[in-house]
Each structure stands twice: as C-alpha cells, then as structure tokens.
Design a protein around this motif. Structure first.
Motif, PDB file in Angstrom:
ATOM      1  N   ARG A 126       0.823  -1.207   0.000  1.00  0.00           N
ATOM      2  CA  ARG A 126       0.000   0.000   0.000  1.00  0.00           C
ATOM      3  C   ARG A 126       0.857   1.257   0.000  1.00  0.00           C
ATOM      4  O   ARG A 126       1.915   1.319   0.646  1.00  0.00           O
ATOM      5  CB  ARG A 126      -0.927   0.003   1.210  1.00  0.00           C
ATOM      6  CG  ARG A 126      -1.944  -1.121   1.213  1.00  0.00           C
ATOM      7  CD  ARG A 126      -2.808  -1.075   2.454  1.00  0.00           C
ATOM      8  NE  ARG A 126      -3.602   0.165   2.511  1.00  0.00           N
ATOM      9  CZ  ARG A 126      -4.375   0.501   3.541  1.00  0.00           C
ATOM     10  NH1 ARG A 126      -4.435  -0.297   4.608  1.00  0.00           N
ATOM     11  NH2 ARG A 126      -5.054   1.622   3.520  1.00  0.00           N
ATOM     12  N   ASN A 127       0.376   2.262  -0.784  1.00  0.00           N
ATOM     13  CA  ASN A 127       1.024   3.569  -0.890  1.00  0.00           C
ATOM     14  C   ASN A 127       2.423   3.479  -1.476  1.00  0.00           C
ATOM     15  O   ASN A 127       3.264   4.344  -1.206  1.00  0.00           O
ATOM     16  CB  ASN A 127       1.057   4.262   0.485  1.00  0.00           C
ATOM     17  CG  ASN A 127      -0.324   4.457   1.071  1.00  0.00           C
ATOM     18  OD1 ASN A 127      -1.280   4.747   0.350  1.00  0.00           O
ATOM     19  ND2 ASN A 127      -0.445   4.264   2.386  1.00  0.00           N
ATOM     20  N   GLN A 128       2.665   2.451  -2.256  1.00  0.00           N
ATOM     21  CA  GLN A 128       3.913   2.310  -2.974  1.00  0.00           C
ATOM     22  C   GLN A 128       3.629   2.427  -4.478  1.00  0.00           C
ATOM     23  O   GLN A 128       2.469   2.356  -4.904  1.00  0.00           O
ATOM     24  CB  GLN A 128       4.578   0.967  -2.649  1.00  0.00           C
ATOM     25  CG  GLN A 128       5.012   0.844  -1.189  1.00  0.00           C
ATOM     26  CD  GLN A 128       5.757  -0.448  -0.919  1.00  0.00           C
ATOM     27  OE1 GLN A 128       6.282  -1.087  -1.823  1.00  0.00           O
ATOM     28  NE2 GLN A 128       5.806  -0.840   0.355  1.00  0.00           N
ATOM     29  N   PRO A 129       4.672   2.605  -5.299  1.00  0.00           N
ATOM     30  CA  PRO A 129       4.434   2.760  -6.744  1.00  0.00           C
ATOM     31  C   PRO A 129       3.623   1.619  -7.364  1.00  0.00           C
ATOM     32  O   PRO A 129       2.785   1.857  -8.235  1.00  0.00           O
ATOM     33  CB  PRO A 129       5.860   2.801  -7.314  1.00  0.00           C
ATOM     34  CG  PRO A 129       6.678   3.384  -6.211  1.00  0.00           C
ATOM     35  CD  PRO A 129       6.081   2.842  -4.944  1.00  0.00           C
ATOM     36  N   SER A 130       3.851   0.376  -6.902  1.00  0.00           N
ATOM     37  CA  SER A 130       3.090  -0.752  -7.450  1.00  0.00           C
ATOM     38  C   SER A 130       1.607  -0.639  -7.114  1.00  0.00           C
ATOM     39  O   SER A 130       0.740  -0.996  -7.933  1.00  0.00           O
ATOM     40  CB  SER A 130       3.650  -2.068  -6.920  1.00  0.00           C
ATOM     41  OG  SER A 130       3.666  -2.074  -5.495  1.00  0.00           O
ATOM     42  N   ASP A 131       1.292  -0.122  -5.925  1.00  0.00           N
ATOM     43  CA  ASP A 131      -0.103   0.082  -5.531  1.00  0.00           C
ATOM     44  C   ASP A 131      -0.742   1.174  -6.376  1.00  0.00           C
ATOM     45  O   ASP A 131      -1.876   1.029  -6.854  1.00  0.00           O
ATOM     46  CB  ASP A 131      -0.167   0.447  -4.049  1.00  0.00           C
ATOM     47  CG  ASP A 131      -1.598   0.640  -3.555  1.00  0.00           C
ATOM     48  OD1 ASP A 131      -2.516   0.056  -4.166  1.00  0.00           O
ATOM     49  OD2 ASP A 131      -1.797   1.362  -2.567  1.00  0.00           O
ATOM     50  N   TYR A 132      -0.018   2.259  -6.584  1.00  0.00           N
ATOM     51  CA  TYR A 132      -0.549   3.337  -7.424  1.00  0.00           C
ATOM     52  C   TYR A 132      -0.758   2.862  -8.864  1.00  0.00           C
ATOM     53  O   TYR A 132      -1.744   3.224  -9.522  1.00  0.00           O
ATOM     54  CB  TYR A 132       0.408   4.533  -7.403  1.00  0.00           C
ATOM     55  CG  TYR A 132       0.558   5.165  -6.038  1.00  0.00           C
ATOM     56  CD1 TYR A 132      -0.539   5.298  -5.193  1.00  0.00           C
ATOM     57  CD2 TYR A 132       1.791   5.624  -5.599  1.00  0.00           C
ATOM     58  CE1 TYR A 132      -0.404   5.870  -3.936  1.00  0.00           C
ATOM     59  CE2 TYR A 132       1.942   6.208  -4.347  1.00  0.00           C
ATOM     60  CZ  TYR A 132       0.837   6.313  -3.521  1.00  0.00           C
ATOM     61  OH  TYR A 132       0.964   6.874  -2.270  1.00  0.00           O
ATOM     62  N   GLY A 133       0.184   2.050  -9.342  1.00  0.00           N
ATOM     63  CA  GLY A 133       0.053   1.529 -10.706  1.00  0.00           C
ATOM     64  C   GLY A 133      -1.148   0.621 -10.858  1.00  0.00           C
ATOM     65  O   GLY A 133      -1.893   0.700 -11.849  1.00  0.00           O
ATOM     66  N   ALA A 134      -1.374  -0.247  -9.878  1.00  0.00           N
ATOM     67  CA  ALA A 134      -2.533  -1.144  -9.928  1.00  0.00           C
ATOM     68  C   ALA A 134      -3.834  -0.369  -9.830  1.00  0.00           C
ATOM     69  O   ALA A 134      -4.820  -0.675 -10.521  1.00  0.00           O
ATOM     70  CB  ALA A 134      -2.443  -2.170  -8.803  1.00  0.00           C
ATOM     71  N   THR A 135      -3.860   0.661  -8.986  1.00  0.00           N
ATOM     72  CA  THR A 135      -5.060   1.487  -8.854  1.00  0.00           C
ATOM     73  C   THR A 135      -5.351   2.236 -10.148  1.00  0.00           C
ATOM     74  O   THR A 135      -6.514   2.325 -10.590  1.00  0.00           O
ATOM     75  CB  THR A 135      -4.895   2.487  -7.702  1.00  0.00           C
ATOM     76  OG1 THR A 135      -4.621   1.766  -6.495  1.00  0.00           O
ATOM     77  CG2 THR A 135      -6.148   3.311  -7.523  1.00  0.00           C
TER      78      THR A 135
END
Length: 329
Positions: A126-135
């Motif tokens: 959560r709140n990492q680049p991978s989370d932002y990318g998935a969102t």
C-alpha cells in the motif's frame, strides 16, 4: 431456512425472471413496426397469398392467443422458425453457443490470471508505486469501453504490427484439442489462441479491473484482522500468510463475482463479437436485428436470459453452501 428451501426459492425467482424476459421480448415483437409477412414473401405478392401466410402463422389470432402458443412452444424447447434463414431458431442458437462460451471463459481466465496477483501486490504494498500503478490500471480498465479497446487492439497489434489476426475464428477449441490429441500437432490450437487473444483481452479488461479492486479491498480488510497478527507472531513466512490464509478468506466474494460476471460476459460479448467478427451469439444477434428476424432475435435473447439466470442460481447455491449464514439472511 434450510438449504433446500433456499435453493427452491432461488429457482422460483429464476422462473419469474425468465418469464419476464420472454414476456418483454414477445411484447417488443408485437409492437414493432412492419409486417412479418414481408420477411417471407415479396411485398408485391397477392393479397390472397399474404392472407394465407398470416393465417398459417397464426398472425390473425388475438395477441394473447399468440402469446400462449409461444409459451407452449418454449416449454418443449421450440424457439420458433426463422423464415429468412429457413432454419429452426434453436439450431441457429445452439451452433453459436460454443464460440460465445469460449470467448467468455477466455476473458474470465485473462481477468483471473492478471487481477488476483495484481490485487495481492497492491494490497500488500500500500502507498507504494506498485499500488498506485494497480489502482491506475483499475481506473483505466473500468473506464475504457470494450468496443473502443477492441478497435485499438486491432489497429495496433493486428494491422500495424501484424502480431495477431484481425478477427474471425477458423477453428474452435474443441476441434483444436481433437486435432492435438489425434495428430499430436498443435497448429490448430496455436491458431485458436492467436484468434481469441485480442477479443478475450478486449472483453476481459473491465472484468480484470473489477476483480483487481475487489481483491485489493478484500486483502486489506483481511490483513487487518487479529488472526494475521497471530500467524505473524508464530513466525510463519509472509508469502504463506498472504496466499494460504488471507487470500483464501478473500476468495469467497471473488468467486461470487466471477460466477455473476461470467453470465454478464456471455450477454455483454455482443459488441466484442461484432468488432472481431467472432462467430458467436452476439454477432448472430446483431445480424438478426439488421434483418428484423424477430424469431431469431427472441430466441437469442431468451437463451442469454436463461443462461444468466442458471449461472446466478448456481453461484447463489454455491455461495450458500460455502457460507451457510447466507441462507438465514
């Protein structure tokens, strides 16, 4: 309420829905403009011939008599007769079912393979680049119309780079597997995979985004529960906790949505099949609408409605079996 009563209740509700679909489609046919006789004979035919055809088809009977006769035919599996194609509607529907099921199942597989790992990564980072990318991927996937995505995939991957064919389906999955088993050659299977890849991606993108968001929210909810802290305190590996315990408890709502969305995909494949000239029920329905072939239109809509109801009943019964508390709600 017992499980048996719950199942009977769902089945009765399903019959009511099917009856509603049949009634609406029949009503639309009754109020649609145009004379059905014009689809059988030339409009310049003699009045005597036209009247004889109307009598033979029962078009001179009161509308309620036609409705009852149509229901009686449906009970025995008679979907009507397409005078434009000179074929039974039931035959024309059934022969297109495999192609539509292949596309719907392939889109579901694409969604599951991509969405669940992406949702797990998004929830655990959560709140990492991978989370932002998935969102961001989920937002774009839900917002993108599948017909536009299909056209873009054709223009870029098929026309521009020539990686995939633009459409059609020269061989079905069953025939491809039969060829693989009997001859040992995978040429037909590879051909089938190349032709179904783009339609499956176009149809499954919205589904992928939906499952990704559902997995992410379910995982986040489960990760905050006490049993996760207890398993971490016991020294269990993080991968084991995420996939054996947390993801397993998240799968029940995902399975429910998978089943319900499979029915939606079968009905929603109409536009995708048209874009890719995929020989399924959707393409046949569009062609029937263009030709004003009402018996075929009714047959396809009723079949899709019945399929959707059956899938919903199966999912409800499976969910009630896995979670008995649903029966008492």
């Amino acid at each position: 309420m017992s499980y048996g009563k719950f199942l009977v209740k769902r089945i009765l509700q399903g019959f009511v829905v099917i009856w509603g679909v049949v009634t609406v489609t029949f009503g639309l046919r009754a109020v649609s403009p145009g004379d059905p006789v014009n689809l059988i004979v030339d409009p310049a035919a003699s009045p005597e011939l036209r009247e004889q055809i109307r009598e033979d088809l029962g078009l001179n009977d009161p509308i309620y008599v036609q409705y009852v006769e149509y229901l009686q035919g449906l009970v025995v599996g008679d979907l009507g007769y397409s005078y434009q194609s000179s074929r039974e509607v039931s035959t024309m529907v059934i022969e297109r079912v495999p192609a539509t099921l292949e596309l719907a199942i392939a889109a579901t597989v694409v969604a599951v393979v991509i969405a669940i790992p992406l949702g797990v990564i998004s929830a655990t980072r959560r709140n990492q680049p991978s989370d932002y990318g998935a969102t961001l991927f989920s937002l774009v996937g839900i917002s993108t119309p599948n017909f536009w995505l299909g056209i873009m995939l054709i223009l870029v991957l098929a026309v521009q780079f020539g990686l995939f064919p633009t459409g059609q389906r020269p061989v079905g999955f069953a025939d491809a597997m039969h060829s693989l088993i009997t001859t040992g050659y995978a040429h037909d299977l590879v051909t089938w995979l190349r032709h179904i890849t783009l339609p499956a991606i176009a149809l499954g993108t919205y589904f992928t985004a939906l499952i990704t968001r559902l997995t992410r929210s379910g995982m986040i909810d489960e990760l905050g529960k006490p049993y996760v802290t207890a398993t971490e305190a016991k020294g269990l590996p993080g991968v084991l906790i995420r996939y054996k315990h947390v993801l397993r408890n998240t799968m029940i709502p995902i399975i429910t949505v998978l089943g319900l969305q499979l029915g939606t995909l079968i009905g929603g494949a109409v536009i995708t099949e048209t874009v890719f000239s995929w020989p399924g029920l959707g393409l046949r329905l569009i062609n029937a609408i263009y030709a004003l072939d009402w018996p075929l239109i009714q047959g396809i809509i009723i079949f899709i409605g019945v399929g959707f109801v059956v899938i919903n009943i199966f999912v409800d019964s499976l969910y009630a079996y896995l979670n008995p508390r649903v029966v008492d709600e």
